[in-house]
Design an enzyme around this catalytic site. Structure first.
Site, short mmCIF file in Angstrom:
data_model
loop_
_atom_site.label_atom_id
_atom_site.label_comp_id
_atom_site.label_asym_id
_atom_site.label_seq_id
_atom_site.Cartn_x
_atom_site.Cartn_y
_atom_site.Cartn_z
N TRP A 16 2.32 6.31 48.26
CA TRP A 16 1.99 5.15 47.42
C TRP A 16 2.65 5.20 46.05
O TRP A 16 2.54 4.26 45.27
CB TRP A 16 0.46 5.04 47.26
CG TRP A 16 -0.20 4.26 48.37
CD1 TRP A 16 0.32 4.02 49.62
CD2 TRP A 16 -1.47 3.62 48.34
NE1 TRP A 16 -0.55 3.27 50.36
CE2 TRP A 16 -1.66 3.01 49.60
CE3 TRP A 16 -2.48 3.50 47.37
CZ2 TRP A 16 -2.82 2.28 49.92
CZ3 TRP A 16 -3.63 2.78 47.70
CH2 TRP A 16 -3.80 2.18 48.95
N HIS A 99 10.33 15.15 45.47
CA HIS A 99 10.75 13.76 45.69
C HIS A 99 11.87 13.44 44.70
O HIS A 99 11.85 13.91 43.55
CB HIS A 99 9.57 12.81 45.49
CG HIS A 99 9.88 11.41 45.94
ND1 HIS A 99 10.63 10.55 45.19
CD2 HIS A 99 9.57 10.74 47.08
CE1 HIS A 99 10.78 9.41 45.84
NE2 HIS A 99 10.14 9.50 47.00
N GLU A 101 12.43 10.99 42.91
CA GLU A 101 11.96 10.42 41.63
C GLU A 101 11.47 11.52 40.69
O GLU A 101 11.63 11.42 39.47
CB GLU A 101 10.88 9.36 41.90
CG GLU A 101 11.49 8.10 42.50
CD GLU A 101 10.58 7.31 43.43
OE1 GLU A 101 9.35 7.49 43.39
OE2 GLU A 101 11.13 6.51 44.22
N GLY A 175 13.61 2.43 48.30
CA GLY A 175 13.22 1.21 47.61
C GLY A 175 14.28 0.13 47.58
O GLY A 175 14.12 -0.89 46.91
N SER A 210 13.39 3.14 52.75
CA SER A 210 13.31 1.78 53.28
C SER A 210 12.99 1.71 54.77
O SER A 210 13.55 0.87 55.49
CB SER A 210 14.59 1.00 52.96
OG SER A 210 14.71 0.86 51.55
N GLY A 231 7.51 4.62 51.75
CA GLY A 231 7.05 4.22 50.42
C GLY A 231 6.47 2.82 50.44
O GLY A 231 5.32 2.59 50.82
N GLY A 232 7.28 1.84 50.06
CA GLY A 232 6.83 0.45 49.92
C GLY A 232 6.02 -0.08 51.09
O GLY A 232 4.98 -0.72 50.89
P1 PGA Z 1 10.66 3.40 50.35
O1 PGA Z 1 10.29 4.80 49.66
O2 PGA Z 1 10.11 3.45 51.77
O3 PGA Z 1 9.99 2.38 49.51
O4 PGA Z 1 12.14 3.30 50.34
C1 PGA Z 1 10.37 6.02 50.35
C2 PGA Z 1 10.01 7.17 49.45
O5 PGA Z 1 10.42 7.15 48.28
O6 PGA Z 1 9.33 8.12 49.85
#
Ligand code: PGA
Length: 248
Positions: A16, A99, A101, A175, A210, A231-232
């Site tokens: 999330w 991750h 990020e 993302g 994605s 993610g999303g």
């Molecule tokens: P996403 O993110 O599915 O939104 O691309 C995946 C993630 O960062 O774990």
């Protein structure tokens, strides 16, 4: 392509990120009740503030709960940080480490990630260790080398098939709405499997970046894809549920 039914349970982990609320979690939990897991292992990695609520909301269900980061120390003067022991103490089963990020926005190095992973294993958590190349590393043809070197340096010695899952997440696909191609995923997953095999280590390999309800089935059919980090599309139970159904 491999036959999904011949493999061990597919693992679908939601992330999330810094999204959600108590209300969103309640809605998600009640909508997930209608999703049969049918042999798919599922987990949700929540923002730290929602972990206790997540553990409570999904008590007695098939949903594992995880954090998205932990500190490498057990306790101490690290204002704002959360230890792996604390995650385990409130009932988490998993934690994401490394991750992209975290690596990019919080300057986490491979060594930091390895230390966090070791701490998580000590606390009894399963780590979802993320690796992935940037767009420019791929454009330069260094993607496989980059990912394998990240893996080598961020995989702690304590890693076993029981406590570690590797997630290949190309940074450019996260993302963006555009996942890596099946050929790109297959190339990297084969390289990672071979790398691990050479070290007599066999780990579950997730793909992330994605993953959406309409692409999940095809990606799940790629050789050496044992699960997803989503993610999303994990923010809405309808989408997460569709992804789970599409790999059954
Ligand atoms: P996403 O993110 O599915 O939104 O691309 C995946 C993630 O960062 O774990």
């Amino acid at each position: 392509m491999t036959d999904l039914r011949k493999r061990e349970p597919f693992l679908v982990v939601g992330n999330w990120k810094m999204n959600g609320s108590r209300r969103a979690l309640d809605t998600f939990q009640s909508e997930m009740k209608s999703v049969e897991t049918h042999g798919v292992t599922i987990a949700l990695c929540l923002p730290a503030a929602l972990i206790s609520a997540g553990v409570k909301a999904f008590e007695g269900s098939d949903m594992g709960i995880g954090g998205q980061n932990c500190h490498s120390e057990q306790a101490g003067a690290f204002t704002g940080e959360i230890s792996a022991e604390m995650l385990a103490d409130v009932g988490a089963d998993y934690v994401i480490v490394g991750h992209s990020e975290r690596r990019e926005f919080f300057s986490e190095s491979d060594l930091d990630v390895a230390r966090k992973g070791a701490a998580a294993h000590k606390a009894g958590l399963t780590t979802v260790l993320c690796v992935g190349e940037t767009h420019s590393q791929r454009a330069a043809g260094n993607h496989v080398e980059t990912v394998l070197s990240q893996l080598k340096a961020s995989l702690p010695k304590s890693a076993t098939r029981e406590n570690t899952v590797v997630a290949y997440e190309p940074v450019w696909a996260i993302g963006s709405g555009e996942s890596a191609s099946l050929a790109q995923i297959e190339e990297m997953h084969s390289a990672i499997s071979e790398f691990l095999r050479d070290r007599s280590c066999s780990l579950v390999l997730l793909y992330g970046g994605s993953v959406k309800p309409d692409t999940a089935k095809a990606i799940a059919g790629v050789n050496a894809v044992d699960g997803f980090l989503v993610g999303g599309a994990s923010l809405k139970a309808a989408d997460f549920g569709k992804i789970i159904r599409s790999v059954q």
